[in-house]
Structures are given as structure tokens and as C-alpha cells.
Design an enzyme around this catalytic site. Sequence first.
Site, mmCIF file in Angstrom:
data_model
loop_
_atom_site.group_PDB
_atom_site.id
_atom_site.type_symbol
_atom_site.label_atom_id
_atom_site.label_comp_id
_atom_site.label_asym_id
_atom_site.label_seq_id
_atom_site.Cartn_x
_atom_site.Cartn_y
_atom_site.Cartn_z
ATOM 1 N N THR A 188 0.849 -1.186 0.000
ATOM 2 C CA THR A 188 0.000 0.000 0.000
ATOM 3 C C THR A 188 0.883 1.234 0.000
ATOM 4 O O THR A 188 2.084 1.165 0.282
ATOM 5 C CB THR A 188 -0.909 0.020 1.238
ATOM 6 O OG1 THR A 188 -0.088 0.112 2.408
ATOM 7 C CG2 THR A 188 -1.750 -1.244 1.315
ATOM 8 N N GLU A 217 -5.017 -4.280 -1.855
ATOM 9 C CA GLU A 217 -5.259 -5.586 -1.259
ATOM 10 C C GLU A 217 -6.216 -6.460 -2.062
ATOM 11 O O GLU A 217 -6.366 -7.651 -1.762
ATOM 12 C CB GLU A 217 -5.840 -5.407 0.158
ATOM 13 C CG GLU A 217 -4.888 -4.731 1.127
ATOM 14 C CD GLU A 217 -5.041 -3.210 1.179
ATOM 15 O OE1 GLU A 217 -4.768 -2.632 2.230
ATOM 16 O OE2 GLU A 217 -5.446 -2.623 0.149
ATOM 17 N N LYS A 271 -16.005 14.250 10.550
ATOM 18 C CA LYS A 271 -16.930 13.981 11.663
ATOM 19 C C LYS A 271 -17.138 15.287 12.430
ATOM 20 O O LYS A 271 -16.284 15.715 13.189
ATOM 21 C CB LYS A 271 -16.362 12.886 12.556
ATOM 22 C CG LYS A 271 -16.079 11.588 11.816
ATOM 23 C CD LYS A 271 -15.372 10.577 12.694
ATOM 24 C CE LYS A 271 -15.031 9.325 11.888
ATOM 25 N NZ LYS A 271 -13.959 9.551 10.897
ATOM 26 N N TRP A 292 -21.583 12.842 10.013
ATOM 27 C CA TRP A 292 -20.594 12.699 8.942
ATOM 28 C C TRP A 292 -20.852 13.699 7.822
ATOM 29 O O TRP A 292 -21.994 13.942 7.422
ATOM 30 C CB TRP A 292 -20.643 11.292 8.355
ATOM 31 C CG TRP A 292 -19.996 10.257 9.230
ATOM 32 C CD1 TRP A 292 -19.397 10.459 10.437
ATOM 33 C CD2 TRP A 292 -19.892 8.857 8.961
ATOM 34 N NE1 TRP A 292 -18.927 9.283 10.926
ATOM 35 C CE2 TRP A 292 -19.219 8.273 10.050
ATOM 36 C CE3 TRP A 292 -20.300 8.033 7.907
ATOM 37 C CZ2 TRP A 292 -18.932 6.913 10.120
ATOM 38 C CZ3 TRP A 292 -20.025 6.682 7.978
ATOM 39 C CH2 TRP A 292 -19.353 6.130 9.063
#
Length: 548
Positions: free
Chosen positions: A176, A330, A441, A446
Site C-alpha cells: 500500500t 489488497e 466527523k 458525517w
Amino acid sequence: MEKYQLTLNNVWKYIKEVFSEVEVAYLPPHGNNIRSTYGREYERSMRLADGLRQMGVGPGDRVATLDWNTIWHFDLYWAVPGMGAVLHPLNVRLAPEDLVYIINHARDKVLIYHRDFAPLVEKLKPHLKSVQLYIQISDGAGPVAKDPEIEDIIKQGQPKPFPDLNEDTVATIGYTSGTTGRPKGAYFTHRALVLHTLTSAVAFAGFRGFARPECAEEPCTFLQLVPMFHVHGWGTPWTFALLGWRQIYPGRFDPNHTVRLIAEEKVKTMAGVPTVLYMLLTAPDLPKYVAKIREIKPIFVVGGAALPKELAKKAAEVGFIPRVGYGMTETAPILTLGFFRPTEKMPQDLDEYYSLLTATGLPIPLVDLAVVDENLNPVPKDGKTMGEIVVRSPWVTPEYLGDSEKTKEAWRGGWFHTGDVAVWMPDGRVRIVDRAKDVIKSGGEWISSLQLEDLIATHPAVAQAAVIGVPHEKWGERPVAVVVPKPGAMVTEQEIIKHLEKFVESGKIPKWWLPDKVIFVQQLPLTGTGKIDKKVLKEQYKDILRQS
């Protein structure tokens, strides 16, 4: 009965038998063009594998690459896994410190690098603990170091058949980009990559919105624009070879060179992150090729980040067919594509059409995908309730290399947790609204940074926008917009806020979503894969609201 093994070797052998005469071309911005065929590269990959064997590379050895999208990189995609070794493409845009960490963590035995990276490799060498062999790709310009040259290794190798391998043999590893800490390593078996290749081929050949019926008459051309160090080049070097498409490898990315290749080589499909599409649409030489691009109508598959509606509209105006894909390191990477069902009717309203077009899409075959709450309960398919995307698929990495804790966290509940926040649409599509680490947040609620970015980008003076959550004493976090104006354009903070207020009035966003501040910059920082690096922005502006 003997089990037939799903290996890249068997895929490569099929391609050689059926598509031997189809062209594979290396057409870099500078240097000599190479026009080859799948049949010729099949033999070269066998010779390369044998040459590496003669130099002490064996099954299980990890072979790292630092290269652009070259024909040698294409050969390595087949040769290294084909001999039972493990291919490890390195992100050429990572910091030297991260490269040292990744190479040492992966225990790479070999490092094969393009001559452009010779100065970097010389700096890395004293810090690399496992590398025993360095090989240079001189790209026809001559070596710039004393390390062995890849063409010499190919010449000394014999065209020996690839060995029969078990399909569970590890074929590749990748890391990653490390945006939230040290890069994490993932691995993929031959079986995983073959299934990913087969399923991707089904999608690109048969799914509405991606298929090119004209390619049944003669080989169409795919331009390998995604860096081959980025999650297997999204799997397209293998997928489009299996489809029998002609492929072009353009070397180091250059926008002017790329738009010329699209027009002159009649490219039908390519892929890349939104930043790359933006760079093509703003390339100085683009106007010279717009008429030809409109005639070709090339598909541009955007992945790696959300496709803003305005960018999709601009691409369509030029002649591109914008499409969306979704995946991650992944997941090898493809999980969803923005295809359309055969019976699906396209919205007549332009805004609704582009909302559909830019959605994250539907899962491709063999991907089990859900949007869930924190207790792994599926959220309603109402297009409003946010949850995390979790997946199961044959090509999702089973673990992070040497990190049992992160593996356990990622695979909790028997699903792989992507960290992407999305809503589930009534028609089964998903629409990513943010990364879990990027969602803002504020006051316990959100705010989608992606939705705000998309709306800001509709302002005629805005080229790019990034919205980040900045610490706030009262609300926890508040949104701050970082905006790149178009060249020569003038725009103020008040104008951006007034522009967003129109969407408040129309009910698209609530008023409390309006950014507390708008900052103007000349360019946005990018990660090694070309995405906007919000980690840098968050650090740079973490105190901006305290100061005001």
C-alpha cells in the site's frame, strides 16, 4: 483426475498459441520505438526467466522492479511469476525511506531498475539488506551503472518452457502507499491472479458500457496508462493480452505524448486515476487531436479515487467515454465497475445520467460485496445510509505480510474491510462517499468530503478541489476546502461559498456542510499513485481554524 492448475503460465501459453501475431508496442516519449508481438515476447520472457535462473534466481525468490511502463516490465510480469519467483513492482514515486523499508520488509533478492533510477538505486544500495543482485534496464540508451543489463540476460538465456507450478504458488506482492502509516504488504497467488484476469476479461469484453463490439473484427488497442507499479497495472497487462488486444506501453507518462498516441494509434480503451485524466484534458497539445479522439471514442476507466461529475462531463465533451472502476492494493485490484445492465434504461436528465455514470458501480463476478454498519449488518439500500464496504473474493489478499494484527483487523467477521464509506443504492450499486479516514466527523455527524469536492468543481473557475476535516474546538472537525483555480481565472472564498449555497437551497447538501474556510493554492500534493494526498493537507492546515 489430475487437477488442472490455474497459473499465469497456462494463460501466457494460450495467448502465445492464439494471439501470437498480435502487436505489443513500446512507444516512449523519447528513445527508440519497439514493435513486437505476443509470440516474440513469449520467447523473450522464457529467455529472461532462464537468464535469471543462471544468475541464481530461484523459486520463491522475490524480484523487485523500479520501472516505467516498458516492454521489459511487460516481460517481467510473465517471466518472474512464470519461473516460480515472486514479482514485486515498486512504486517509483515513493520516498527513498519508504522504498528502503518496503524492499527490506519484503526481503527482495533482486532489484531490476530502469536507468532513470540509477542515481536513486545507488543511494538505496547501502541500506538494502536482502538484495544480492542488481539488474539495469538501459532502454537502448546504454547502461549508466556497472550492474548487468537486462537485454544481455535475455540474450544469454535459453527459450526453455516454463515449469508446471501449483496454482497456490505466490506470484506477486505489492505494498500500500502508506498514507496512514508504514506501507503494508499484500500477496497474490497464481490462482488469484488468473481468476482476476478471467473475470476482468469477461467484464471488458461483455459488459454494457465497457465492451467494444468492433474489436471482434480486428484487434483493438489498449494503452497501458496505469503505472505497472500500481496494483499490477490494475491487472490490464494480463487481461488485455488474454483478450487478444493490441497493447501499447508508453514509457514514462507525458500528457502531450499520450494524447498523440491515443489519436495516432487509435486507442480504444485505457485507464488511470482522475489526476491523469485531468492532465490529458489540460494538455497543451490536446486541441490538435480532439477531432480524432471524437472519432475513436476511447473509453477511459477512472479508478483509484472518485470521478467528479464535472471531470466526466469535460472528458465526454472531448470525445472520451468516461467509466468508473473500484478496487485497492489488497484486492488485486478490481472489485466493481460502472457497467450497465442489459435491460437498464439511461436517465434522460443529464445530472441523473452523470450521477449514474460516476457511481462506484456494481460488483464484477466472484466478488461478494456488502455495505455494512459497525456490527456487520447490511445498511438499507436507500442511497442515504452510510456504511463501510466489505468484500470477499478469490483475489483478495489473505493477509498482510508479517502483520497478524492488521490482518486480524482487516478480516474481522470473515469479511475484508476496505475502509471505504459508501451508500447502497436501491438498484444494488454502491457509491463511495469517502474514505473512513477522510470522512469529516462534525458534531457527531458525517460530512462527505467527496460530495463537497464534486460540487465545488462545478464552479467555472475551479480546476481541482480537495476538502479536508480540520480540528475544531466545538465541533470536533469542520470542513476546509483547498482549491486550485483554472489558469488565468480569478475566484474568491465568498464566491465559492455562494456557489455551494445554491446546492443548500436546492436541498443537495445541508447548510452545516458549508466549509469554514476556502484556501487557494497553485497545486495539490499527490501520493505516489497520483491521488490527492489529504494526509499532507491535513498536516499543513491542522491549525488553520485555530488561527482564524
